[in-house]
Scaffold this active site. Sequence first.
Site, PDB file in Angstrom:
ATOM      1  N   ASP A 173      74.145  43.864  36.041  1.00  0.00           N
ATOM      2  CA  ASP A 173      74.721  43.996  34.881  1.00  0.00           C
ATOM      3  C   ASP A 173      74.997  43.874  34.436  1.00  0.00           C
ATOM      4  O   ASP A 173      75.893  43.536  33.045  1.00  0.00           O
ATOM      5  CB  ASP A 173      74.191  45.355  34.881  1.00  0.00           C
ATOM      6  CG  ASP A 173      74.610  46.967  35.939  1.00  0.00           C
ATOM      7  OD1 ASP A 173      75.867  45.998  36.529  1.00  0.00           O
ATOM      8  OD2 ASP A 173      74.789  47.832  35.736  1.00  0.00           O
ATOM      9  N   PHE A 221      83.766  53.055  29.482  1.00  0.00           N
ATOM     10  CA  PHE A 221      82.423  53.276  30.770  1.00  0.00           C
ATOM     11  C   PHE A 221      80.608  53.475  29.892  1.00  0.00           C
ATOM     12  O   PHE A 221      80.701  54.016  28.763  1.00  0.00           O
ATOM     13  CB  PHE A 221      82.693  54.859  31.077  1.00  0.00           C
ATOM     14  CG  PHE A 221      81.576  54.861  31.961  1.00  0.00           C
ATOM     15  CD1 PHE A 221      81.799  53.951  33.488  1.00  0.00           C
ATOM     16  CD2 PHE A 221      80.069  55.625  31.669  1.00  0.00           C
ATOM     17  CE1 PHE A 221      80.559  54.401  34.374  1.00  0.00           C
ATOM     18  CE2 PHE A 221      79.178  55.607  32.560  1.00  0.00           C
ATOM     19  CZ  PHE A 221      79.404  54.997  34.313  1.00  0.00           C
ATOM     20  N   VAL A 222      80.294  51.903  29.727  1.00  0.00           N
ATOM     21  CA  VAL A 222      78.846  51.856  29.195  1.00  0.00           C
ATOM     22  C   VAL A 222      78.008  52.049  29.449  1.00  0.00           C
ATOM     23  O   VAL A 222      77.853  52.655  30.798  1.00  0.00           O
ATOM     24  CB  VAL A 222      79.244  50.549  28.556  1.00  0.00           C
ATOM     25  CG1 VAL A 222      79.903  50.555  27.380  1.00  0.00           C
ATOM     26  CG2 VAL A 222      78.910  49.875  29.159  1.00  0.00           C
ATOM     27  N   ASP A 248      82.921  44.385  36.584  1.00  0.00           N
ATOM     28  CA  ASP A 248      84.279  45.372  36.217  1.00  0.00           C
ATOM     29  C   ASP A 248      85.322  44.879  36.999  1.00  0.00           C
ATOM     30  O   ASP A 248      86.122  43.904  37.134  1.00  0.00           O
ATOM     31  CB  ASP A 248      83.899  47.016  36.945  1.00  0.00           C
ATOM     32  CG  ASP A 248      84.779  47.647  36.078  1.00  0.00           C
ATOM     33  OD1 ASP A 248      85.593  47.285  35.761  1.00  0.00           O
ATOM     34  OD2 ASP A 248      84.740  48.989  36.582  1.00  0.00           O
ATOM     35  N   ASP A 275      73.436  53.178  33.715  1.00  0.00           N
ATOM     36  CA  ASP A 275      73.400  54.967  34.094  1.00  0.00           C
ATOM     37  C   ASP A 275      74.396  55.239  34.173  1.00  0.00           C
ATOM     38  O   ASP A 275      75.723  54.740  34.486  1.00  0.00           O
ATOM     39  CB  ASP A 275      73.118  54.860  35.498  1.00  0.00           C
ATOM     40  CG  ASP A 275      73.680  55.234  37.241  1.00  0.00           C
ATOM     41  OD1 ASP A 275      74.634  53.705  36.787  1.00  0.00           O
ATOM     42  OD2 ASP A 275      73.734  55.522  37.081  1.00  0.00           O
ATOM     43  N   ARG A 289      69.111  55.448  31.279  1.00  0.00           N
ATOM     44  CA  ARG A 289      68.490  53.683  31.774  1.00  0.00           C
ATOM     45  C   ARG A 289      68.416  53.746  30.856  1.00  0.00           C
ATOM     46  O   ARG A 289      67.917  52.213  30.634  1.00  0.00           O
ATOM     47  CB  ARG A 289      68.227  53.208  33.398  1.00  0.00           C
ATOM     48  CG  ARG A 289      69.366  53.519  34.064  1.00  0.00           C
ATOM     49  CD  ARG A 289      69.299  53.214  35.651  1.00  0.00           C
ATOM     50  NE  ARG A 289      69.945  53.688  36.986  1.00  0.00           N
ATOM     51  CZ  ARG A 289      70.603  53.635  37.165  1.00  0.00           C
ATOM     52  NH1 ARG A 289      71.506  51.856  36.554  1.00  0.00           N
ATOM     53  NH2 ARG A 289      71.470  53.790  38.705  1.00  0.00           N
ATOM     54  N   GLY A 311      70.857  48.815  38.108  1.00  0.00           N
ATOM     55  CA  GLY A 311      71.491  48.585  36.853  1.00  0.00           C
ATOM     56  C   GLY A 311      70.917  47.362  36.342  1.00  0.00           C
ATOM     57  O   GLY A 311      71.300  47.115  35.230  1.00  0.00           O
TER      58      GLY A 311
HETATM   59  P1  5GP Z   1      82.133  45.879  40.080  1.00  0.00           P
HETATM   60  O1  5GP Z   1      81.670  45.798  41.532  1.00  0.00           O
HETATM   61  O2  5GP Z   1      83.214  44.801  39.438  1.00  0.00           O
HETATM   62  O3  5GP Z   1      83.861  46.695  40.277  1.00  0.00           O
HETATM   63  O4  5GP Z   1      80.919  46.916  39.372  1.00  0.00           O
HETATM   64  C1  5GP Z   1      80.229  47.119  39.431  1.00  0.00           C
HETATM   65  C2  5GP Z   1      79.406  48.067  39.429  1.00  0.00           C
HETATM   66  O5  5GP Z   1      79.944  48.724  38.706  1.00  0.00           O
HETATM   67  C3  5GP Z   1      77.860  47.589  38.501  1.00  0.00           C
HETATM   68  O6  5GP Z   1      76.856  46.907  39.346  1.00  0.00           O
HETATM   69  C4  5GP Z   1      78.162  49.020  37.778  1.00  0.00           C
HETATM   70  O7  5GP Z   1      76.949  49.303  38.467  1.00  0.00           O
HETATM   71  C5  5GP Z   1      79.148  50.188  38.041  1.00  0.00           C
HETATM   72  N1  5GP Z   1      80.139  49.784  36.599  1.00  0.00           N
HETATM   73  C6  5GP Z   1      80.810  49.146  36.172  1.00  0.00           C
HETATM   74  N2  5GP Z   1      81.393  49.636  35.114  1.00  0.00           N
HETATM   75  C7  5GP Z   1      80.447  50.205  34.693  1.00  0.00           C
HETATM   76  C8  5GP Z   1      80.114  50.842  33.586  1.00  0.00           C
HETATM   77  O8  5GP Z   1      80.739  50.646  32.576  1.00  0.00           O
HETATM   78  N3  5GP Z   1      79.035  52.418  33.471  1.00  0.00           N
HETATM   79  C9  5GP Z   1      78.312  51.588  34.127  1.00  0.00           C
HETATM   80  N4  5GP Z   1      76.743  52.536  33.608  1.00  0.00           N
HETATM   81  N5  5GP Z   1      78.186  51.036  35.182  1.00  0.00           N
HETATM   82  C10 5GP Z   1      79.386  50.487  35.591  1.00  0.00           C
HETATM   83 MG    MG Z   2      75.561  47.758  39.989  1.00  0.00          MG
END
Ligand code: 5GP
Ligand code: MG
Length: 194
Positions: free
Chosen positions: A111, A164-165, A114, A171, A177, A54
Amino acid sequence: MDGPPLISQRTFDRDIAEVLIPRDRIAARVDALAGEIAGRYGGEDLTVLAVLTGSLVFLADLLRRLPLRVRIELVRLRSYRGADAAGGPVEVVGQLDRGALVGRDVLVVDDILDSGRTLARLGDLLADAHCRSVRTCVLLRKRRDDLPARRDADFVGFDVADRFVVGYGLDFDDMYRNLPDICLLADEPRRGRP
Ligand code: 5GP
Ligand code: MG
């Protein structure tokens, strides 16, 4: 002037509902972010550890704005997201070259932040890697009022709503992407909530 057609929202016409952050705003913010990072490292060499896939597009733009001597390391992570609220483990795909990080100032680049589980997992991986320092940088940070204790990042491009972006490296099902803007999908996927 003739040339290859530019990618626009029209490439994914029916799929995109809205541009959340257009490419010119991204470019301006990446410039400023590079300045913040350079200021923090004060001319020291930097090892950027990019989280694939990402961060790829963000990484390429950020690197070329950093007025520092930069090394690049890559790590590929995969997080499993089910319908269950707990979320699955964050798995390292392939090998992280920990030897390349010894004694280095390491900046983890991802990227989007979350739940924070990805950055927490990397924090664990780097805890005994004998880095000189470890900081983190994300292009996007989602507002998650439900997770007050989540792992935070040191450098953040934009705070965004909990939507969700896709685009600019992000992606859905490995698609979108190459979209130059950060966008919302017409059919916003419902995801497990880690
Ligand atoms: P976390 O581990 O902080 O929950 O999420 C991080 C990973 O989840 C990011 O590196 C990404 O790959 C994926 N992710 C989280 N939210 C989104 C979103 O809104 N869109 C996309 N495309 N990927 C997300
Ligand atoms: Mg990621």
